[in-house]
Design a protein around this motif. Structure first.
Motif, PDB file in Angstrom:
ATOM      1  N   LEU A 171       0.819  -1.206   0.000  1.00  0.00           N
ATOM      2  CA  LEU A 171       0.000   0.000   0.000  1.00  0.00           C
ATOM      3  C   LEU A 171       0.856   1.259   0.000  1.00  0.00           C
ATOM      4  N   ASN A 172       0.452   2.245  -0.789  1.00  0.00           N
ATOM      5  CA  ASN A 172       1.094   3.560  -0.832  1.00  0.00           C
ATOM      6  C   ASN A 172      -0.001   4.619  -0.758  1.00  0.00           C
ATOM      7  N   ALA A 173       0.206   5.619   0.110  1.00  0.00           N
ATOM      8  CA  ALA A 173      -0.858   6.621   0.268  1.00  0.00           C
ATOM      9  C   ALA A 173      -0.358   7.813   1.058  1.00  0.00           C
ATOM     10  N   THR A 174      -1.075   8.907   0.917  1.00  0.00           N
ATOM     11  CA  THR A 174      -0.985  10.037   1.838  1.00  0.00           C
ATOM     12  C   THR A 174      -2.380  10.227   2.406  1.00  0.00           C
ATOM     13  N   LEU A 222      -0.228  11.209   7.338  1.00  0.00           N
ATOM     14  CA  LEU A 222       0.729  10.123   7.190  1.00  0.00           C
ATOM     15  C   LEU A 222       1.099   9.932   5.725  1.00  0.00           C
ATOM     16  N   VAL A 223       2.363   9.679   5.498  1.00  0.00           N
ATOM     17  CA  VAL A 223       2.843   9.259   4.182  1.00  0.00           C
ATOM     18  C   VAL A 223       3.248   7.795   4.310  1.00  0.00           C
ATOM     19  N   VAL A 224       2.618   6.951   3.490  1.00  0.00           N
ATOM     20  CA  VAL A 224       2.839   5.507   3.550  1.00  0.00           C
ATOM     21  C   VAL A 224       3.487   5.056   2.256  1.00  0.00           C
ATOM     22  N   ALA A 225       4.578   4.312   2.367  1.00  0.00           N
ATOM     23  CA  ALA A 225       5.259   3.746   1.203  1.00  0.00           C
ATOM     24  C   ALA A 225       5.542   2.277   1.477  1.00  0.00           C
ATOM     25  N   ASP A 226       5.089   1.411   0.574  1.00  0.00           N
ATOM     26  CA  ASP A 226       5.272  -0.033   0.731  1.00  0.00           C
ATOM     27  C   ASP A 226       4.760  -0.515   2.083  1.00  0.00           C
ATOM     28  N   THR A 227       3.583  -0.015   2.457  1.00  0.00           N
ATOM     29  CA  THR A 227       2.870  -0.396   3.681  1.00  0.00           C
ATOM     30  C   THR A 227       3.609   0.015   4.945  1.00  0.00           C
ATOM     31  N   ALA A 228       4.599   0.892   4.825  1.00  0.00           N
ATOM     32  CA  ALA A 228       5.312   1.410   6.005  1.00  0.00           C
ATOM     33  C   ALA A 228       5.105   2.915   6.084  1.00  0.00           C
TER      34      ALA A 228
END
Length: 419
Positions: A171-174, A222-228
């Motif tokens: 998952l990737n998201a802001t 939150l900034v999420v990259a590769d579920t982290a």
């Protein structure tokens, strides 16, 4: 002639079946993802079809022989299992598929939804394998938070070419999550998501501790990259009103909540010191704004106290050992030993303030400039070194204009009248 009567219900059911038939789509060249519920391979003389997310896509007969035989076998198995997969398709100008293969990977972006009956999450309408999500606590928590916040995310998926099934989801998201928070030794939890404390600076941590003690809501972007979670920014607006005391570490306690002294400038600290020493009350507004991991915190303070005048200077008045700048103090008629009641403030945005000073102990401040026996004027902490403080330069809040300050003052005045 024999007549046969067909029940009306049967006729209606047949007609209804016509209306709910799966729509026929026009495919475009590229990657498509979705649940495959039917598949018919094309032949040399007949078109085939694949039903994905309820839409029937035609596979042109010209694709016979062009599609890898192994792909046909995999698609039949995926359809039999009603499984979700991703496909690489090539379409002709009529929108019919002329070649198809299992995609090695794909990106799916869109809103997150949850089927509360099955527990299955979908992104942009594409269902994610329940087993994969359930096995990854971080992924499950982020998807749940995104669904609750109506957030848009992207997921990167990989697909096994031999089974056609999705094998990994990243998952990737802001996203912005708002609500009450809890703290432990390593993380702050909001909306079921654990955010590492290492992503937050000292000021953000101080505000979070206040929020926890006060039961106040904050927002974390939150900034999420590769579920982290790789970045966390804090935004908060917290107001505390009540009695002011000091704890063993010298921090101020407002309405039972500790306010870290490191967050206060000299003016705010002086006013709270006055309130604490004179058994007064205060409203403290803490505003935190963060970007790129750097948090800026501003604190506004309004106090209402009745205290003895211990000194009068040229433009200053000292109450219980705390010196305030007060224009015209020497001509106000106030004398050392008098007990005066004041409303004084300093705020985060730096507007000038008009405050009241009243020599009638217990009567409370007046409602406008000059209404109290001592008159009105600019009153703020004197943080100068031997020279009268500049009322505007020290950044006080206009009590009758600033919304936060006015609200806090009204609350203090009402509480004073009801005591």
């Amino acid at each position: 002639m024999r007549h046969t009567t067909v029940p009306v219900a049967v006729v209606l059911a047949a007609l209804l079946g016509l209306f709910v038939a799966a729509p026929v789509g026009a495919a475009t060249t590229g990657t498509i993802c979705g649940q495959v519920t039917a598949f018919t391979a094309p032949t040399a003389v007949a078109d085939g079809s694949i039903t994905i997310d309820g839409t029937v896509e035609v596979i042109d007969s010209s694709a016979f022989g062009a599609i890898d035989a192994g792909t046909l076998t995999v698609l039949s198995a995926v359809a039999a299992a009603d499984a979700t997969t991703c496909l690489e398709v090539v379409a002709n100008t009529d929108g019919d598929i002329v070649d198809i293969a299992i995609a090695a990977q794909a990106e799916i972006c869109g809103a997150v939804t949850l089927d509360t009956t099955t527990g299955v999450y979908s992104v942009a309408g594409v269902e994610l394998p329940l087993a994969l999500v359930s096995a990854d606590a971080d992924l499950a928590a982020l998807l749940a938070a995104a669904a609750a916040a109506n957030a848009t995310v992207c997921v990167d998926v990989t697909i096994d070419s031999t089974t056609g099934l999705i094998t990994t989801v990243s998952l990737n998201a802001t996203m912005t999550l708002c609500g009450e928070v809890t703290l432990d030794a390593d993380s702050v939890t909001i909306g079921g998501v654990d955010v590492p404390l290492t992503l937050l600076d000292a000021e953000a941590m101080a505000v979070l501790e206040i929020a926890v003690d006060a039961g106040a809501e904050v927002c974390l972007q939150l900034v999420v990259a590769d579920t982290a979670i790789v970045q966390a920014n804090l935004n908060a607006d917290i107001t505390l009103c009540g009695e002011v005391t000091l704890d063993a570490d010298g921090n101020f306690v407002v309405d039972g909540v500790v306010v870290d002294a490191a967050l206060l400038d000299a003016g705010a600290e002086a006013l709270l010191q006055l309130a604490a020493s004179a058994d007064g009350e205060a409203c403290v507004t803490i505003v935190a704004v963060s970007s790129n991991g750097d948090t800026t915190v501003t604190v506004g303070v309004i106090v209402e106290v009745c205290a003895e005048v211990t000194a009068i200077g040229d433009g200053t008045i000292t109450l219980d050992g705390v010196t305030l700048a007060f224009a015209g103090a020497a001509d106000s008629g106030i004398q050392v030993g008098d007990v005066v009641c004041v409303v004084a403030g300093t705020g985060p945005t730096g507007e000038p303030i008009v405050v009241e000073i009243d020599t009638d102990e217990g009567a409370g401040p007046g409602t406008g400039p000059g209404t109290g026996p001592g008159g009105g004027g600019v009153l703020l902490p004197d943080t100068s070194t031997g020279t009268p403080a500049d009322p505007i330069g020290l950044g006080v809040v206009l009590l009758v204009a600033a919304a936060v300050a006015a609200s806090a003052a009204r609350r203090l005045q009402v509480e004073a009248l009801t005591r």
